[in-house]
Scaffold this motif. Structure first.
Motif, PDB file in Angstrom:
ATOM      1  N   UNK A 183      -3.527   9.246   1.910  1.00 23.33           N
ATOM      2  CA  UNK A 183      -3.734   8.278   2.994  1.00 23.33           C
ATOM      3  C   UNK A 183      -4.716   7.210   2.527  1.00 23.33           C
ATOM      4  N   UNK A 184      -4.410   5.952   2.811  1.00 20.33           N
ATOM      5  CA  UNK A 184      -5.263   4.833   2.398  1.00 20.33           C
ATOM      6  C   UNK A 184      -5.682   4.028   3.623  1.00 20.33           C
ATOM      7  N   UNK A 185      -6.969   3.789   3.763  1.00 20.04           N
ATOM      8  CA  UNK A 185      -7.501   2.970   4.849  1.00 20.04           C
ATOM      9  C   UNK A 185      -7.671   1.533   4.364  1.00 20.04           C
ATOM     10  N   UNK A 186      -7.222   0.594   5.174  1.00 18.36           N
ATOM     11  CA  UNK A 186      -7.319  -0.829   4.844  1.00 18.36           C
ATOM     12  C   UNK A 186      -8.483  -1.448   5.617  1.00 18.36           C
ATOM     13  N   UNK A 187      -9.409  -2.070   4.881  1.00 18.32           N
ATOM     14  CA  UNK A 187     -10.504  -2.817   5.501  1.00 18.32           C
ATOM     15  C   UNK A 187     -10.283  -4.292   5.190  1.00 18.32           C
ATOM     16  N   UNK A 240       1.423   7.936  -6.044  1.00 16.64           N
ATOM     17  CA  UNK A 240       0.395   8.946  -6.282  1.00 16.64           C
ATOM     18  C   UNK A 240       0.761  10.250  -5.586  1.00 16.64           C
ATOM     19  N   UNK A 241       1.011  10.169  -4.278  1.00 20.53           N
ATOM     20  CA  UNK A 241       1.367  11.352  -3.495  1.00 20.53           C
ATOM     21  C   UNK A 241       1.792  10.929  -2.097  1.00 20.53           C
ATOM     22  N   UNK A 262      -3.365   3.860  -7.111  1.00 17.40           N
ATOM     23  CA  UNK A 262      -2.748   4.754  -8.094  1.00 17.40           C
ATOM     24  C   UNK A 262      -3.784   5.613  -8.807  1.00 17.40           C
ATOM     25  N   UNK A 263      -5.031   5.095  -8.875  1.00 14.70           N
ATOM     26  CA  UNK A 263      -6.123   5.852  -9.502  1.00 14.70           C
ATOM     27  C   UNK A 263      -6.823   6.775  -8.503  1.00 14.70           C
ATOM     28  N   UNK A 311       0.843  -1.201   0.000  1.00 22.97           N
ATOM     29  CA  UNK A 311       0.000   0.000   0.000  1.00 22.97           C
ATOM     30  C   UNK A 311       0.881   1.254   0.000  1.00 22.97           C
ATOM     31  N   UNK A 312       1.921   1.241   0.807  1.00 23.00           N
ATOM     32  CA  UNK A 312       2.836   2.384   0.858  1.00 23.00           C
ATOM     33  C   UNK A 312       3.470   2.644  -0.504  1.00 23.00           C
ATOM     34  N   UNK A 313       3.899   1.583  -1.152  1.00 25.28           N
ATOM     35  CA  UNK A 313       4.532   1.732  -2.465  1.00 25.28           C
ATOM     36  C   UNK A 313       3.551   2.352  -3.461  1.00 25.28           C
TER      37      UNK A 313
END
Length: 225
Positions: A29-33, A24-25, A211-212, A17-19
């Motif tokens: 921030x991405x939340x994992x469910x 992207x930026x 990435x999108x 996820x970090x990669x």
């Protein structure tokens, strides 16, 4: 699932996820469910001990059982499956953190009516069928913005928090990417209306989804394998 295996799975997922998000930026921030269907409450407990907090179920009865089994843990529960109208009251009573699969104006109206009767509110995502696949639920992308606004105006007991979609079920990555981009464009247009989450990407395509522009992914096998 052994604790060490849970730690290894979560660490690998976080690294992936970090990669993806850094491409992207660095501010994204991405939340994992973690989607726990087909997996035991003990497996969820192991992943909790490894550091995972948000989990999702696609059946109301399975969500209820895991919430009972794990009531001592401060977990964040999401409902991600197709909601049958005769299960609405059961879901309301479970009070999930987020209902991700609000797939029609008709379901929204029925859910709102039953929330109103119980004097409850529910956080939801509008599901968009961005790939226009007959096998998938969700509103058509060209109708999504209007339906989102309609739910805000006519369903006061539903709090819309954004959108959800499932990537195109094909091998061609360009077609999958197109379906994600369609959802992201709609999400961006809905931000002024309070849209916070763009939930897209599962175990097989979450890197592309991030990435999108996805900021919430729903992964099962990547965590529970």
């Amino acid at each position: 699932m052994q604790i060490q295996k849970a730690i290894d799975n979560l660490d690998k997922l976080i690294a992936d996820v970090e990669d993806a998000r850094l491409q992207l930026s660095e501010h994204h921030i991405v939340k994992i469910v973690g989607i726990s269907k087909y997996n035991s409450s003990e497996d969820v407990s192991s992943l909790y001990k490894a550091g995972q907090r948000a989990f999702g179920e696609n059946k109301v009865q399975d969500l209820k059982q895991k919430m009972i089994d794990l009531e001592d843990l401060p977990l964040e529960w999401h409902f991600v499956g197709r909601l049958q109208k005769n299960k609405i009251n059961n879901l309301i009573d479970l009070k999930p953190t987020l209902m991700q699969s609000l797939d029609s104006i008709e379901l929204a109206e029925e859910l709102n009516k039953k929330l109103e009767a119980k004097d409850k509110k529910m956080n939801c995502l509008l599901q968009i069928n961005s790939a226009k696949e007959e096998s998938k639920a969700g509103v058509m992308p060209e109708d999504a913005i209007e339906i989102y606004k309609q739910i805000i105006q006519t369903c006061p007991n539903i709090t819309l928090k954004g959108v959800m979609s499932i990537g195109a079920h094909v091998q061609d990555e360009k077609i999958i990417e197109k379906s994600f981009n369609t959802t992201k464009i709609i999400f961006d247009e809905l931000k002024p209306l309070g849209a916070k989450y763009c939930s897209m990407g599962m175990s097989n395509d979450f890197k592309l989804a991030i990435k999108c522009g996805s900021n919430m992914i729903r992964v099962g096998s990547s965590l529970f394998k």
